[in-house]
Design an enzyme around this catalytic site. Sequence first.
Site, PDB file in Angstrom:
ATOM      1  N   SER A 183     -26.793 120.938  34.582  1.00  0.00           N
ATOM      2  CA  SER A 183     -27.978 120.122  34.854  1.00  0.00           C
ATOM      3  C   SER A 183     -28.573 119.453  33.616  1.00  0.00           C
ATOM      4  CB  SER A 183     -29.044 120.973  35.543  1.00  0.00           C
ATOM      5  OG  SER A 183     -29.470 121.992  34.668  1.00  0.00           O
ATOM      6  N   HIS A 211     -26.222 120.933  42.217  1.00  0.00           N
ATOM      7  CA  HIS A 211     -26.480 119.555  41.765  1.00  0.00           C
ATOM      8  C   HIS A 211     -25.357 118.595  42.153  1.00  0.00           C
ATOM      9  CE1 HIS A 211     -30.152 119.891  39.415  1.00  0.00           C
ATOM     10  NE2 HIS A 211     -29.714 121.031  38.929  1.00  0.00           N
ATOM     11  N   LYS A 242     -32.236 120.605  47.164  1.00  0.00           N
ATOM     12  CA  LYS A 242     -32.028 119.424  46.326  1.00  0.00           C
ATOM     13  C   LYS A 242     -31.632 118.236  47.214  1.00  0.00           C
ATOM     14  CE  LYS A 242     -31.613 121.912  42.030  1.00  0.00           C
ATOM     15  NZ  LYS A 242     -31.005 123.214  41.775  1.00  0.00           N
TER      16      LYS A 242
HETATM   17  C1  LIG Z   1     -31.468 124.654  41.610  1.00  0.00           C
HETATM   18  C2  LIG Z   1     -30.327 125.548  41.332  1.00  0.00           C
HETATM   19  C3  LIG Z   1     -30.257 126.843  41.856  1.00  0.00           C
HETATM   20  C4  LIG Z   1     -31.381 127.443  42.632  1.00  0.00           C
HETATM   21  O1  LIG Z   1     -31.480 126.876  43.891  1.00  0.00           O
HETATM   22  P1  LIG Z   1     -32.745 127.229  44.818  1.00  0.00           P
HETATM   23  O2  LIG Z   1     -32.259 126.995  46.188  1.00  0.00           O
HETATM   24  O3  LIG Z   1     -33.856 126.338  44.379  1.00  0.00           O
HETATM   25  O4  LIG Z   1     -33.062 128.669  44.552  1.00  0.00           O
HETATM   26  C5  LIG Z   1     -29.108 127.585  41.619  1.00  0.00           C
HETATM   27  N1  LIG Z   1     -28.095 127.091  40.882  1.00  0.00           N
HETATM   28  C6  LIG Z   1     -28.139 125.861  40.330  1.00  0.00           C
HETATM   29  C7  LIG Z   1     -26.988 125.359  39.533  1.00  0.00           C
HETATM   30  C8  LIG Z   1     -29.264 125.061  40.534  1.00  0.00           C
HETATM   31  O5  LIG Z   1     -29.307 123.853  39.972  1.00  0.00           O
END
Ligand SMILES: *Cc1c(COP(=O)(O)O)cnc(C)c1O
Length: 396
Positions: A183, A211, A242
């Site tokens: 990210s 992502h 997301k």
């Molecule tokens: C955002 C994210 C998470 C966490 O996801 P949530 O559903 O918000 O708990 C886990 N792994 C990665 C790579 C992320 O970017």
Amino acid sequence: MYQAFQKHLQQEISDIREAGLYKNERVITSPQDALIKIADGREMLNFCANNYLGLSDHPEIKKAATQAIEDSGYGMSSVRFICGTQDLHKRLEAAISQFFNTEDTILYAACFDANGGVFEPLLTSEDAIISDSLNHASIIDGVRLCKAARYRYANADMQDLETQLQAAQAQRFRLIVTDAVFSMDGNVAPMDEIYALAQKYDAMVMIDECHSAGVVGRTGGGVTELFDLRGDIELITGTLGKAFGGAIGGFTTGKKEMVEMLRQRSRPYLFSNSIPPMIAAAGLKAFEMLAEDNTLQDKLHENTAYFVKQMQDAGFDIKPTESAICAVMLYDANVSQQMADALLEEGIYVIGFFYPVVPKNEARIRVQLSAAHTREQLDQCIAAFIKVAKQMKVID
Ligand SMILES: *Cc1c(COP(=O)(O)O)cnc(C)c1O
């Protein structure tokens, strides 16, 4: 006792502030979208949400959620295995399996829980986990909860992965785990090479598609689409928080026996509430929309390519990206903070990242593109970057 503890906390918090690491929360008074309103009444163009497909405030998603409240109620008041499973939950799991071409899927309250609860039920002290050094915090925590031997390889470094795989031959079963998109840089894990090494050294693979699902690949199918590995990866975790509407909810999808074991033993699944019907229904809608047509994914790809090209042409140093994350490299921590502040004044909401979130002297502003951005909004953002960077002599 609390007085002493309070003092201790106050000191720690003030240390965080002094280190410049204190996190302030900006209050938004509008729905999450390309254009948002903040608490002081200003309107901002938002380039720091994970709202990749613009579904956070999409009418069809909201309609599906509203309808589900009417038809299926508000909450489940139960874990899945007692009385927390509706037809909606099963349909969403089936839609996710279809999306990734996997055998079965299990839902969680968040991907943090999916990652936290995936290792311990499947692997023991006889086994090995080989993990990328830049993996998400939830993977790191999940690995900590598991007794398997731990091996770490440098970010996307295939030579190091091979070395670690050789060392891990000492264990019974091996699982390589990696974020699909990292990210901070927006780089994609080299899944073709990881998969080949897994074959060579008799290992399984787990990828976190948070992502990348909905974003990467021609139809937004994620990295397994990008690398033509659909159906080949043992485990995939992902989020509904997301690209797929941005509310909450996560999942693990993959080999059916692995998912079956998680339903029996995964603690965040067994001991935490079922996701509410509106989340399941809206999530289902999101997967259906993406399966039906490619408009949003195409728009996101077009927006990302346009933004990167225009910024490069303007003289900015952009990290190579295959995702919707675009790191505008500034290297100097102060420059990244000043520039992010100046962009805020121009109505562009972006965040500057510096050490220790990214390596020393690699400070940057991270821009996240969305299918919700119009061409005009992208141009506004690019113009603001150019104006501010010229004032700060970052570009000529
Ligand atoms: C955002 C994210 C998470 C966490 O996801 P949530 O559903 O918000 O708990 C886990 N792994 C990665 C790579 C992320 O970017």
